[in-house]
Design a protein around this motif. Structure first.
Motif, PDB file in Angstrom:
ATOM      1  N   ASN A 182      59.271  53.623  30.166  1.00  0.00           N
ATOM      2  CA  ASN A 182      60.655  53.166  30.172  1.00  0.00           C
ATOM      3  C   ASN A 182      61.571  54.271  29.681  1.00  0.00           C
ATOM      4  O   ASN A 182      61.719  55.291  30.352  1.00  0.00           O
ATOM      5  CB  ASN A 182      60.763  51.897  29.332  1.00  0.00           C
ATOM      6  CG  ASN A 182      61.968  51.059  29.665  1.00  0.00           C
ATOM      7  OD1 ASN A 182      63.025  51.578  29.982  1.00  0.00           O
ATOM      8  ND2 ASN A 182      61.833  49.741  29.600  1.00  0.00           N
ATOM      9  N   GLY A 183      62.167  54.147  28.492  1.00  0.00           N
ATOM     10  CA  GLY A 183      63.076  55.162  27.991  1.00  0.00           C
ATOM     11  C   GLY A 183      62.379  56.494  27.760  1.00  0.00           C
ATOM     12  O   GLY A 183      61.188  56.545  27.455  1.00  0.00           O
ATOM     13  N   ILE A 184      63.147  57.587  27.889  1.00  0.00           N
ATOM     14  CA  ILE A 184      62.584  58.924  27.758  1.00  0.00           C
ATOM     15  C   ILE A 184      63.598  59.829  27.065  1.00  0.00           C
ATOM     16  O   ILE A 184      64.808  59.693  27.257  1.00  0.00           O
ATOM     17  CB  ILE A 184      62.180  59.481  29.143  1.00  0.00           C
ATOM     18  CG1 ILE A 184      61.466  60.829  29.028  1.00  0.00           C
ATOM     19  CG2 ILE A 184      63.382  59.556  30.081  1.00  0.00           C
ATOM     20  CD1 ILE A 184      60.835  61.290  30.335  1.00  0.00           C
ATOM     21  N   ALA A 185      63.091  60.743  26.219  1.00  0.00           N
ATOM     22  CA  ALA A 185      63.947  61.680  25.488  1.00  0.00           C
ATOM     23  C   ALA A 185      63.118  62.903  25.131  1.00  0.00           C
ATOM     24  O   ALA A 185      61.887  62.909  25.254  1.00  0.00           O
ATOM     25  CB  ALA A 185      64.514  61.023  24.220  1.00  0.00           C
ATOM     26  N   GLU A 186      63.797  63.963  24.675  1.00  0.00           N
ATOM     27  CA  GLU A 186      63.098  65.146  24.185  1.00  0.00           C
ATOM     28  C   GLU A 186      62.762  64.994  22.707  1.00  0.00           C
ATOM     29  O   GLU A 186      63.469  64.303  21.954  1.00  0.00           O
ATOM     30  CB  GLU A 186      63.957  66.392  24.354  1.00  0.00           C
ATOM     31  CG  GLU A 186      63.967  66.998  25.736  1.00  0.00           C
ATOM     32  CD  GLU A 186      64.623  68.364  25.746  1.00  0.00           C
ATOM     33  OE1 GLU A 186      63.906  69.365  25.895  1.00  0.00           O
ATOM     34  OE2 GLU A 186      65.861  68.417  25.637  1.00  0.00           O
ATOM     35  N   VAL A 195      58.186  59.090  25.507  1.00  0.00           N
ATOM     36  CA  VAL A 195      58.301  57.989  26.466  1.00  0.00           C
ATOM     37  C   VAL A 195      57.870  56.707  25.773  1.00  0.00           C
ATOM     38  O   VAL A 195      56.769  56.645  25.205  1.00  0.00           O
ATOM     39  CB  VAL A 195      57.423  58.223  27.713  1.00  0.00           C
ATOM     40  CG1 VAL A 195      57.528  57.034  28.665  1.00  0.00           C
ATOM     41  CG2 VAL A 195      57.825  59.512  28.425  1.00  0.00           C
ATOM     42  N   VAL A 196      58.711  55.683  25.803  1.00  0.00           N
ATOM     43  CA  VAL A 196      58.319  54.397  25.240  1.00  0.00           C
ATOM     44  C   VAL A 196      57.643  53.576  26.335  1.00  0.00           C
ATOM     45  O   VAL A 196      58.090  53.552  27.484  1.00  0.00           O
ATOM     46  CB  VAL A 196      59.526  53.650  24.642  1.00  0.00           C
ATOM     47  CG1 VAL A 196      60.539  53.253  25.692  1.00  0.00           C
ATOM     48  CG2 VAL A 196      59.071  52.423  23.857  1.00  0.00           C
ATOM     49  N   GLN A 197      56.549  52.920  25.972  1.00  0.00           N
ATOM     50  CA  GLN A 197      55.821  52.043  26.891  1.00  0.00           C
ATOM     51  C   GLN A 197      56.146  50.606  26.503  1.00  0.00           C
ATOM     52  O   GLN A 197      55.656  50.089  25.498  1.00  0.00           O
ATOM     53  CB  GLN A 197      54.317  52.317  26.818  1.00  0.00           C
ATOM     54  CG  GLN A 197      53.503  51.556  27.855  1.00  0.00           C
ATOM     55  CD  GLN A 197      52.030  51.921  27.839  1.00  0.00           C
ATOM     56  OE1 GLN A 197      51.578  52.677  26.977  1.00  0.00           O
ATOM     57  NE2 GLN A 197      51.266  51.383  28.765  1.00  0.00           N
ATOM     58  N   HIS A 204      55.007  57.396  23.152  1.00  0.00           N
ATOM     59  CA  HIS A 204      54.095  58.474  23.524  1.00  0.00           C
ATOM     60  C   HIS A 204      54.819  59.812  23.521  1.00  0.00           C
ATOM     61  O   HIS A 204      55.983  59.909  23.958  1.00  0.00           O
ATOM     62  CB  HIS A 204      53.517  58.232  24.925  1.00  0.00           C
ATOM     63  CG  HIS A 204      52.650  57.023  25.019  1.00  0.00           C
ATOM     64  ND1 HIS A 204      51.282  57.064  24.880  1.00  0.00           N
ATOM     65  CD2 HIS A 204      52.963  55.718  25.218  1.00  0.00           C
ATOM     66  CE1 HIS A 204      50.787  55.852  25.011  1.00  0.00           C
ATOM     67  NE2 HIS A 204      51.795  55.012  25.208  1.00  0.00           N
ATOM     68  N   ARG A 205      54.128  60.826  23.058  1.00  0.00           N
ATOM     69  CA  ARG A 205      54.591  62.206  23.169  1.00  0.00           C
ATOM     70  C   ARG A 205      53.795  62.856  24.294  1.00  0.00           C
ATOM     71  O   ARG A 205      52.573  62.699  24.378  1.00  0.00           O
ATOM     72  CB  ARG A 205      54.357  62.953  21.859  1.00  0.00           C
ATOM     73  CG  ARG A 205      54.788  64.426  21.866  1.00  0.00           C
ATOM     74  CD  ARG A 205      54.430  65.069  20.535  1.00  0.00           C
ATOM     75  NE  ARG A 205      54.934  66.434  20.416  1.00  0.00           N
ATOM     76  CZ  ARG A 205      54.287  67.514  20.836  1.00  0.00           C
ATOM     77  NH1 ARG A 205      53.095  67.386  21.429  1.00  0.00           N
ATOM     78  NH2 ARG A 205      54.814  68.722  20.670  1.00  0.00           N
TER      79      ARG A 205
END
Length: 305
Positions: A182-186, A195-197, A204-205
């Motif tokens: 779902n959401g993603i960031a650095e 990344v959030v599951q 997750h990294r």
């Protein structure tokens, strides 16, 4: 970004202005804390750059809305393709990268005039292209239905390529029934992605698709949706909980500690978050309210903690 529910309602929104407050109130109270969107708009993603302007996409028909955070005024500046606009981000060249949800695609839009600069068809069916992050050398999109990231690698001087690549997610990221990536960031050091599951509540990294679960001290990101990283602070929107979990991360993004949770009685299934100055801005997707052409939608501003 969150999963859509119900039937997509096609909404034709004109180019007329939408005003959150009378002109006299705008002069007396700049930077409102609540902003009206067009009825039936169905917001999901939000992006804010270096100026007090927010950009939002419509799940109903993909229209893009430009909102002045100082005055509360806004307008549809780019007509949608009739398919969803989900997560979006803006780069320092004024380009909006827009995830296309069930259409399995993405497009890059000029934030000044709404022109489509490039389109990418990631998958023909069975995809839900959900959110996007922009790094120095690429844009990465999540797919909530497939354990992959889609990568648009920039050319010299940020040139948009004609093609993309698919990055499989391996390691600790194991797809389960329901919404996944779902959401993603650095990460704070900008050497990896987060990344959030949503289905597991794990963060997750990942580097080149190889993932490991981030140690959050036992915290589970139930209904985890949009992510925002500012410095070493991570904001995780938990949509169905009407809450934003705030963590302090180490620089590598391998571990984090919960600092606080932001709630507000005005939240109504917020999906993601962007920041400007000392405020956070969240669109209310209102997934628990059946969407109609007359359903009201808002963006809520809260103090940045």
């Amino acid at each position: 970004m969150a999963r859509m529910s119900g039937v997509l309602v096609a909404v034709v929104v004109g180019l007329s202005l939408v005003t959150a407050a009378p002109a006299t109130a705008e002069r007396a109270h700049p930077f409102p804390t609540e902003f009206s969107l067009p009825d039936g708009f169905r917001p999901e993603g939000i992006a804010i750059g270096d100026t007090p302007t927010a950009y939002l996409g419509s799940l109903a028909d993909g229209d893009l809305f430009r909102l002045n955070l100082r005055t509360g005024r806004g307008e549809v500046f780019s007509q949608g393709p009739g398919t969803p606009s989900v997560g979006l981000k803006i780069d320092d060249r004024g380009r909006l990268f827009v995830a296309g949800g069930t259409a399995g695609d993405a497009r890059v839009v000029d934030s000044r005039n709404g022109a489509i600069l490039k389109s990418y068809q990631f998958a023909e069916s069975g995809a839900f292209v959900n959110d996007v992050v922009i790094t120095d050398d690429a844009a990465y999109f999540t797919d909530s239905s497939k354990p992959v990231l889609y990568k648009i690698a920039f050319g010299r001087h940020g040139k948009l390529p004609d093609t993309f690549s698919t990055v499989p997610l391996t390691g600790d990221f194991v797809p389960t029934p329901g919404f996944n990536g779902n959401g993603i960031a650095e990460t704070p050091d900008r050497k990896a992605l987060l990344v959030v599951q949503s289905s597991t509540g794990q963060l997750h990294r990942t580097v080149d698709g190889v993932t490991e679960v981030v140690d959050l001290g036992g915290e589970v990101l139930t209904a985890g949706d949009g992510l925002l990283v500012r410095g070493r602070t991570l904001y995780v929107v938990q949509n169905a909980l009407d809450s934003v979990a705030v963590f302090t991360l180490n620089r590598a993004g391998t571990s984090g500690k919960l600092v606080t949770k932001i709630t507000d009685p005005r939240f109504d299934v917020p999906t993601t978050v962007a920041a400007f100055g000392n405020r956070l801005y969240l669109p209310n997707a209102r997934f628990s309210t059946p969407p109609t052409p007359t359903t009201a939608y808002q963006v809520i501003a809260v103090p940045n903690r």
